[in-house]
Design a protein around this motif. Structure first.
Motif, PDB file in Angstrom:
ATOM      1  N   ALA A  19       7.423   6.396 -34.702  1.00 50.36           N
ATOM      2  CA  ALA A  19       7.762   4.997 -34.451  1.00 50.36           C
ATOM      3  C   ALA A  19       9.215   4.719 -34.839  1.00 50.36           C
ATOM      4  O   ALA A  19       9.934   4.009 -34.129  1.00 50.36           O
ATOM      5  CB  ALA A  19       6.818   4.072 -35.223  1.00 50.36           C
ATOM      6  N   GLU A  20       9.654   5.296 -35.947  1.00 49.91           N
ATOM      7  CA  GLU A  20      11.052   5.118 -36.367  1.00 49.91           C
ATOM      8  C   GLU A  20      12.001   5.742 -35.352  1.00 49.91           C
ATOM      9  O   GLU A  20      13.039   5.166 -35.008  1.00 49.91           O
ATOM     10  CB  GLU A  20      11.271   5.736 -37.755  1.00 49.91           C
ATOM     11  CG  GLU A  20      12.619   5.449 -38.342  1.00 49.91           C
ATOM     12  CD  GLU A  20      12.834   3.975 -38.677  1.00 49.91           C
ATOM     13  OE1 GLU A  20      14.011   3.574 -38.776  1.00 49.91           O
ATOM     14  OE2 GLU A  20      11.846   3.220 -38.849  1.00 49.91           O
ATOM     15  N   CYS A  21      11.632   6.899 -34.844  1.00 54.89           N
ATOM     16  CA  CYS A  21      12.440   7.562 -33.821  1.00 54.89           C
ATOM     17  C   CYS A  21      12.499   6.702 -32.556  1.00 54.89           C
ATOM     18  O   CYS A  21      13.562   6.582 -31.937  1.00 54.89           O
ATOM     19  CB  CYS A  21      11.847   8.938 -33.522  1.00 54.89           C
ATOM     20  SG  CYS A  21      12.876   9.956 -32.461  1.00 54.89           S
ATOM     21  N   GLN A  22      11.398   6.082 -32.182  1.00 61.12           N
ATOM     22  CA  GLN A  22      11.389   5.216 -31.005  1.00 61.12           C
ATOM     23  C   GLN A  22      12.324   4.017 -31.200  1.00 61.12           C
ATOM     24  O   GLN A  22      12.998   3.581 -30.266  1.00 61.12           O
ATOM     25  CB  GLN A  22       9.964   4.734 -30.694  1.00 61.12           C
ATOM     26  CG  GLN A  22       9.000   5.854 -30.324  1.00 61.12           C
ATOM     27  CD  GLN A  22       9.337   6.504 -29.003  1.00 61.12           C
ATOM     28  OE1 GLN A  22       9.316   5.857 -27.969  1.00 61.12           O
ATOM     29  NE2 GLN A  22       9.656   7.786 -29.037  1.00 61.12           N
ATOM     30  N   LYS A  23      12.399   3.492 -32.422  1.00 59.66           N
ATOM     31  CA  LYS A  23      13.336   2.400 -32.718  1.00 59.66           C
ATOM     32  C   LYS A  23      14.774   2.867 -32.500  1.00 59.66           C
ATOM     33  O   LYS A  23      15.602   2.131 -31.964  1.00 59.66           O
ATOM     34  CB  LYS A  23      13.166   1.920 -34.158  1.00 59.66           C
ATOM     35  CG  LYS A  23      11.877   1.180 -34.423  1.00 59.66           C
ATOM     36  CD  LYS A  23      11.806   0.812 -35.896  1.00 59.66           C
ATOM     37  CE  LYS A  23      10.451   0.295 -36.287  1.00 59.66           C
ATOM     38  NZ  LYS A  23      10.362   0.032 -37.745  1.00 59.66           N
ATOM     39  N   VAL A  24      15.064   4.080 -32.939  1.00 62.30           N
ATOM     40  CA  VAL A  24      16.407   4.646 -32.752  1.00 62.30           C
ATOM     41  C   VAL A  24      16.722   4.740 -31.266  1.00 62.30           C
ATOM     42  O   VAL A  24      17.822   4.390 -30.820  1.00 62.30           O
ATOM     43  CB  VAL A  24      16.515   6.033 -33.426  1.00 62.30           C
ATOM     44  CG1 VAL A  24      17.782   6.758 -33.002  1.00 62.30           C
ATOM     45  CG2 VAL A  24      16.442   5.899 -34.941  1.00 62.30           C
TER      46      VAL A  24
END
Length: 109
Positions: A19-24
């Protein structure tokens, strides 16, 4: 297409890291689509070579900042020089073309 795998987190779930990677990726402005089917994990990512590499790098930085001590990433890259591909339209165009072929075959049967 790339698949980022956090290692050594102490938890079998990687959802928080992905999910954090998707935010990036959202912040990158590149076209992307996660695919998390039963046998395919990863994200299709479209853009210029340097922008795609930077986005994957930034995903690594963000996931390390969440506490993952190690990350393994598989990357599959496709490029072409025989025609202009507008960044963000390549994958959708490929899918539409296959769907057109399948539709025309169904009409012939």
């Amino acid at each position: 297409d790339f698949c980022l795998i956090p290692i050594g987190t102490g938890d079998s779930s990687v959802a928080e890291y992905i999910a954090e990677c998707q935010k990036v990726l959202q912040k990158s402005g590149l076209t992307f689509k996660a695919h998390v089917a039963s046998s395919a994990y990863g994200t299709n990512l479209e853009g210029r070579w340097t922008e795609v590499c930077k986005a994957i790098h930034d995903c690594h930085v963000a996931v390390h900042q969440l506490g993952a001590p190690r990350i393994a990433t598989d990357i599959r890259i496709g490029t072409r020089t025989d025609r202009e591909v507008i960044p963000g339209e390549g994958n959708d165009r490929k899918v539409r073309r296959v769907e057109e072929i399948l539709a025309s075959k169904e009409n012939c049967i």
